[in-house]
Design a protein around this motif. Sequence first.
Motif, PDB file in Angstrom:
ATOM      1  N   LYS A  83       8.698   9.088   0.089  1.00  0.00           N
ATOM      2  CA  LYS A  83       7.584   9.198   1.034  1.00  0.00           C
ATOM      3  C   LYS A  83       6.579   8.087   0.757  1.00  0.00           C
ATOM      4  O   LYS A  83       6.322   7.763  -0.400  1.00  0.00           O
ATOM      5  CB  LYS A  83       6.893  10.565   0.883  1.00  0.00           C
ATOM      6  CG  LYS A  83       7.635  11.698   1.557  1.00  0.00           C
ATOM      7  CD  LYS A  83       6.799  12.960   1.544  1.00  0.00           C
ATOM      8  CE  LYS A  83       7.484  14.062   2.352  1.00  0.00           C
ATOM      9  NZ  LYS A  83       6.695  15.298   2.304  1.00  0.00           N
ATOM     10  N   PRO A  84       5.989   7.538   1.825  1.00  0.00           N
ATOM     11  CA  PRO A  84       4.971   6.502   1.593  1.00  0.00           C
ATOM     12  C   PRO A  84       3.705   7.085   0.973  1.00  0.00           C
ATOM     13  O   PRO A  84       3.378   8.255   1.197  1.00  0.00           O
ATOM     14  CB  PRO A  84       4.681   5.975   3.005  1.00  0.00           C
ATOM     15  CG  PRO A  84       5.117   7.053   3.934  1.00  0.00           C
ATOM     16  CD  PRO A  84       6.228   7.782   3.250  1.00  0.00           C
ATOM     17  N   ASN A  85       3.005   6.270   0.199  1.00  0.00           N
ATOM     18  CA  ASN A  85       1.695   6.668  -0.318  1.00  0.00           C
ATOM     19  C   ASN A  85       0.723   6.794   0.844  1.00  0.00           C
ATOM     20  O   ASN A  85       0.857   6.062   1.833  1.00  0.00           O
ATOM     21  CB  ASN A  85       1.144   5.599  -1.271  1.00  0.00           C
ATOM     22  CG  ASN A  85       2.022   5.401  -2.478  1.00  0.00           C
ATOM     23  OD1 ASN A  85       2.543   6.344  -3.030  1.00  0.00           O
ATOM     24  ND2 ASN A  85       2.201   4.147  -2.874  1.00  0.00           N
ATOM     25  N   PRO A  86      -0.274   7.682   0.745  1.00  0.00           N
ATOM     26  CA  PRO A  86      -1.289   7.719   1.804  1.00  0.00           C
ATOM     27  C   PRO A  86      -2.071   6.408   1.820  1.00  0.00           C
ATOM     28  O   PRO A  86      -2.320   5.815   0.755  1.00  0.00           O
ATOM     29  CB  PRO A  86      -2.183   8.899   1.398  1.00  0.00           C
ATOM     30  CG  PRO A  86      -1.882   9.169  -0.037  1.00  0.00           C
ATOM     31  CD  PRO A  86      -0.505   8.666  -0.316  1.00  0.00           C
ATOM     32  N   LEU A  92      16.660   2.151  -3.513  1.00  0.00           N
ATOM     33  CA  LEU A  92      16.234   3.237  -4.407  1.00  0.00           C
ATOM     34  C   LEU A  92      17.221   4.397  -4.378  1.00  0.00           C
ATOM     35  O   LEU A  92      17.270   5.223  -5.284  1.00  0.00           O
ATOM     36  CB  LEU A  92      14.844   3.749  -4.010  1.00  0.00           C
ATOM     37  CG  LEU A  92      13.649   2.835  -4.279  1.00  0.00           C
ATOM     38  CD1 LEU A  92      12.417   3.347  -3.554  1.00  0.00           C
ATOM     39  CD2 LEU A  92      13.376   2.719  -5.769  1.00  0.00           C
ATOM     40  N   GLY A  93      17.983   4.473  -3.271  1.00  0.00           N
ATOM     41  CA  GLY A  93      18.955   5.549  -3.113  1.00  0.00           C
ATOM     42  C   GLY A  93      18.321   6.873  -2.758  1.00  0.00           C
ATOM     43  O   GLY A  93      18.897   7.938  -2.931  1.00  0.00           O
ATOM     44  N   LEU A 104       0.822  -1.215   0.000  1.00  0.00           N
ATOM     45  CA  LEU A 104       0.000   0.000   0.000  1.00  0.00           C
ATOM     46  C   LEU A 104       0.857   1.266   0.000  1.00  0.00           C
ATOM     47  O   LEU A 104       0.550   2.228  -0.695  1.00  0.00           O
ATOM     48  CB  LEU A 104      -0.936   0.003   1.219  1.00  0.00           C
ATOM     49  CG  LEU A 104      -2.086  -1.009   1.194  1.00  0.00           C
ATOM     50  CD1 LEU A 104      -2.751  -1.097   2.562  1.00  0.00           C
ATOM     51  CD2 LEU A 104      -3.124  -0.644   0.127  1.00  0.00           C
ATOM     52  N   GLU A 105       1.948   1.262   0.760  1.00  0.00           N
ATOM     53  CA  GLU A 105       2.740   2.487   0.920  1.00  0.00           C
ATOM     54  C   GLU A 105       3.856   2.641  -0.125  1.00  0.00           C
ATOM     55  O   GLU A 105       4.225   3.759  -0.475  1.00  0.00           O
ATOM     56  CB  GLU A 105       3.338   2.555   2.327  1.00  0.00           C
ATOM     57  CG  GLU A 105       2.272   2.753   3.401  1.00  0.00           C
ATOM     58  CD  GLU A 105       2.830   3.211   4.744  1.00  0.00           C
ATOM     59  OE1 GLU A 105       2.128   3.969   5.433  1.00  0.00           O
ATOM     60  OE2 GLU A 105       3.952   2.797   5.110  1.00  0.00           O
ATOM     61  N   PHE A 106       4.407   1.516  -0.590  1.00  0.00           N
ATOM     62  CA  PHE A 106       5.551   1.606  -1.515  1.00  0.00           C
ATOM     63  C   PHE A 106       5.403   0.687  -2.732  1.00  0.00           C
ATOM     64  O   PHE A 106       6.377   0.372  -3.400  1.00  0.00           O
ATOM     65  CB  PHE A 106       6.852   1.256  -0.774  1.00  0.00           C
ATOM     66  CG  PHE A 106       7.179   2.193   0.354  1.00  0.00           C
ATOM     67  CD1 PHE A 106       7.799   3.410   0.115  1.00  0.00           C
ATOM     68  CD2 PHE A 106       6.834   1.871   1.668  1.00  0.00           C
ATOM     69  CE1 PHE A 106       8.074   4.289   1.154  1.00  0.00           C
ATOM     70  CE2 PHE A 106       7.107   2.744   2.710  1.00  0.00           C
ATOM     71  CZ  PHE A 106       7.727   3.964   2.452  1.00  0.00           C
ATOM     72  N   GLY A 107       4.160   0.249  -2.995  1.00  0.00           N
ATOM     73  CA  GLY A 107       3.911  -0.762  -4.025  1.00  0.00           C
ATOM     74  C   GLY A 107       4.404  -0.419  -5.421  1.00  0.00           C
ATOM     75  O   GLY A 107       4.704  -1.309  -6.205  1.00  0.00           O
ATOM     76  N   GLN A 108       4.511   0.884  -5.727  1.00  0.00           N
ATOM     77  CA  GLN A 108       4.930   1.243  -7.094  1.00  0.00           C
ATOM     78  C   GLN A 108       6.431   1.029  -7.303  1.00  0.00           C
ATOM     79  O   GLN A 108       6.922   1.084  -8.429  1.00  0.00           O
ATOM     80  CB  GLN A 108       4.546   2.695  -7.426  1.00  0.00           C
ATOM     81  CG  GLN A 108       5.384   3.770  -6.749  1.00  0.00           C
ATOM     82  CD  GLN A 108       4.799   4.209  -5.423  1.00  0.00           C
ATOM     83  OE1 GLN A 108       4.317   3.399  -4.647  1.00  0.00           O
ATOM     84  NE2 GLN A 108       4.843   5.502  -5.154  1.00  0.00           N
TER      85      GLN A 108
END
Length: 266
Positions: free
Chosen positions: A202-205, A197-198, A22-26
């Motif tokens: 920020k996490p997704n809402p 990622l280096g 949910l927060e970093f799925g992309q």
Amino acid sequence: MFVDPLCPECWALEPIIKKLQLEFGQYFRLKHVLSSSLTRLNINSKKIDSIAQLWEKTATRTGMSCDGNLWFDNPITAPYITSIAIKAAELQGRRAGIRFLRKIQELLFLEKQNVSNLDVLVECANSINLDTEEFLNDIHSESAAKAFQCDLKILSEMEVNEFPSLVFFNENIEDEGLKITGLYEYNVYVQIIQEMLGTKTKPNPLPPLEQFLKIYKLVASKEIAIVYDMSITEVEKKLKKWVLQQKVKAIPGKHGTFWKYIENED
């Protein structure tokens, strides 16, 4: 993600995986690689005792309910069949395979069902709307057996012998993967993703809680608590109100409550 469908520690990783997606799925794609505890094929009473104890300890420690009495009441006799069934489901699409794995875990850890029984597996396929006829053909096919053999080969090549294990790779195929064995706090996994990622992304809402329940259908208090940074008490207080509003149904487990989203028929 290396998982054994019958492993309570893998079940306990579920809330963390949900939150990461949910927060970093992309930023990542998740590939499941299956194992099967073949050592359990010849289980004796001593082994049953230790497996049951491990389940109870894991449930108490992690808050993800599982009932060790399964090993006395309805023991799994052929664990590899469960893994082949997941591979058969996967032949109907990667998402179908993931839904099937989750459903298997729910039947096993919550309902104490023997998930190496063909009738249970077919019922499981039905409940997540797979093509049951195709599933039955695939479970007996060479394709599913080969797919599972392929997973076992990856396990061996990557020297994974503890579950769960996550191996992180970046886009450069030449670089070695980073292997994390066992269960850690959520922030550990976030740190690894950000380091690879280096950048400190920020996490997704997070989606509203009701939307979360709608997506996942059945979730533990512990899953909600981890994803939404709430205490179990806060979760249960909120969800009990939703029971009265007929938004959810409470399903008590041996070590914690699960909440089933009630689909609105309108």
